[in-house]
Design an enzyme around this catalytic site. Structure first.
Site: not given
Ligand SMILES: CCCCCCCC/C=C\CCCCCCCC(=O)N[C@@H](CCCCN)C(=O)O
Ligand SMILES: [Zn+2]
Ligand SMILES: [Zn+2]
Length: 475
Positions: A171-172, A105, A107
């Protein structure tokens, strides 16, 4: 292993990964977009199919110029979807193979300069890192995909298996006009996909407590979500005659109950148990023994995991209080107090179960729940067995490019555009080709989002990547 993917699939993923890490190129491209250059006459096959304003057309042509081989290739069909999203179809030579799809994405979430070492929209560099909102989420993957293809086409790339690329623009905020429209477009053409690759986990270096070396996780499912507004209303009044309980007090008490009574720890009830069992050897003693014997140590491991925010996100449905609003003046009792709570649902639970539990915890009819965004259950778990084409292609590419051997399936904790693609394929995989350390986790949607220019964490990476490029791209 009964996998036949041809050099093409590994080649394009590798190209994408390597290019994704080539941040210097990304920055150069960003700078190119900003140059006030002359309008170009676009003659490529992929000229946009919708009418654009003059300035939009010029901006788009600037972007197209950055990837001339991609946009001029006779193998590529390009179109704009939902006004600002991009869909590419790269034609393979063997029509009997189901196409796959790479999505990303464009955005980003907002950012103000406070707290940043470098301005969030500058793309400036400091000590080997490029700073900028979107550098990790998700422009690195957008640039990686486009630059990877440009690179491959320069070497006369002709894939055997066709594939699609979808670049969403919203996406966001849920992907309603971007990913959803791309999916609709593909559905009207009866497209089915072999697999889909989207943003997700990364190579985690020291992120999982007690691990000996970097580990890559491929998201094979994604947590569900509910975003609820909780409101308490009643007539306003003078602060000299306050009611016994204020709207702020009532709502705060309800929110505090939600926070103090989290959803139960469900460790082992979803695919996360298998992930830790598969990774058991990667942990130091005695965690390795514990991970290999979750039937005995599961309760203890789950308590260790829930101590950190990222571990807690793996073991349960999380409850995040994200917005609170009430009051307009110091001597006016507010008419309304309103808060927003965001739940991320563990794969062993559903929207209905979480709603029920939330009502039981709040237990106050004065707190009115409502929602203006759709809730959704966790995504189904994508196949990830030894002969699954998508999962194994991705796993092998991660092994080769990052020199990281342990690769395991995981439950992705964020929400993404992936959820819109369920009708096109049951095989949805989620991986972002970067290495992150614990201290980087707060950079996602946070301050000082940045990506390493070095693109590697060992000298050997460069040698290996160069060798790999010449092996894959020269044939
Ligand atoms: C022992 C466990 C280890 C876990 C490790 C976790 C590592 C994860 C790394 C990063 C995660 C960060 C989250 C990233 C999300 C990316 C997608 C995103 O931002 N999506 C939004 C979409 C919103 C849609 C509208 N409601 C979101 O999830 O909020
Ligand atoms: Zn993302
Ligand atoms: Zn994001």
């Amino acid at each position: 292993m009964a996998i036949s993917m041809g050099k093409g699939s590994v080649g394009v993923l590798t190209g994408v990964f390597i290019a994704s890490l080539a941040v210097v190129v990304a920055v150069l491209l960003l700078r190119t977009y900003n140059l006030p250059e002359l309008k170009v006459a676009w003659k490529g096959k992929g000229a946009p199919r919708i009418e654009l304003e003059e300035d939009e057309r010029e901006q788009l042509y600037e972007a197209l110029k950055a990837f001339p081989r991609l946009f001029n290739s006779s193998l590529v069909e390009y179109e704009l979807v939902g006004e600002y999203s991009h869909l590419f179809n790269v034609q393979g030579s063997d029509n009997s193979l189901l196409p796959y799809m790479l999505i990303a994405h464009l955005d980003v979430v907002p950012a103000t300069p406070e707290g940043w070492d470098l301005p969030p929209f500058s793309g400036e560099e400091k000590e080997g890192y490029i700073y900028g909102r979107g550098s990790l989420d998700d422009k690195n993957r957008v640039i990686g995909i486009l630059q990877g293809l440009e690179f491959l086409f320069k070497r006369g790339y002709k894939p055997r298996r066709s594939f699609y690329i979808g670049l969403g623009h919203d996406e966001e905020i849920g992907g309603r006009h971007g990913a959803k429209e791309i999916v609709k477009t593909l559905e009207t053409r009866n497209v089915k996909l072999e697999f889909l690759l989207d943003e997700g986990f990364e190579v985690l270096d020291g992120v999982i407590y007690g691990t000996k070396r970097p580990i890559a996780l491929i998201g094979v499912t994604e947590k569900g979500t509910i975003t609820l507004n909780l409101t308490v209303h009643s007539p306003p009044g003078h602060s000299s005659m306050p009611p016994r309980e204020s709207r702020i007090g009532i709502l705060s008490a309800a929110l505090s109950r939600l926070e103090q009574n989290p959803m139960p720890n469900r460790f082992g009830k979803g695919p996360e148990g298998a992930m830790f069992e598969q990774l058991a050897d990667e942990f130091y003693f005695p965690l390795n023994i514990m991970m290999a014997n979750l039937w005995l140590f599961g309760p203890l491991v789950s308590r260790i995991l829930q101590r950190t925010p990222s571990g807690n996100a793996i073991v349960r449905t999380t409850t995040a209080l994200t917005i609170f609003n009430a009051g307009i003046k110091s001597n006016v009792i507010p008419q309304t107090a309103r808060a927003t709570v965001n739940f991320r649902i563990h794969p062993a639970e559903t929207v209905n179960e979480v709603m029920k539990a939330m009502n039981t915890t709040i237990m106050d009819s004065r707190v009115i729940p409502s929602s203006d965004v759709p809730a959704f259950d966790p995504l189904p778990v994508s196949p990830h067995d030894d002969d699954n084409l998508g999962y194994q292609t991705l796993k092998r590419t991660i092994n080769d490019v990052f020199l990281v051997e342990p690769v395991a399936p995981g439950v992705f904790i964020g929400n993404t555009d992936s959820r819109h693609y369920g009708n096109l394929t049951a095989s949805i995989y989620k991986f972002k080709p970067v290495v992150v350390k614990s201290e980087d986790l707060n950079r996602f949607h946070g301050i000082n989002e940045r990506i390493s220019k070095e693109v590697c964490y060992s000298q050997d990476f460069n040698k290996h990547a160069t060798a790999l490029q010449s092996r894959i791209f020269s044939d």
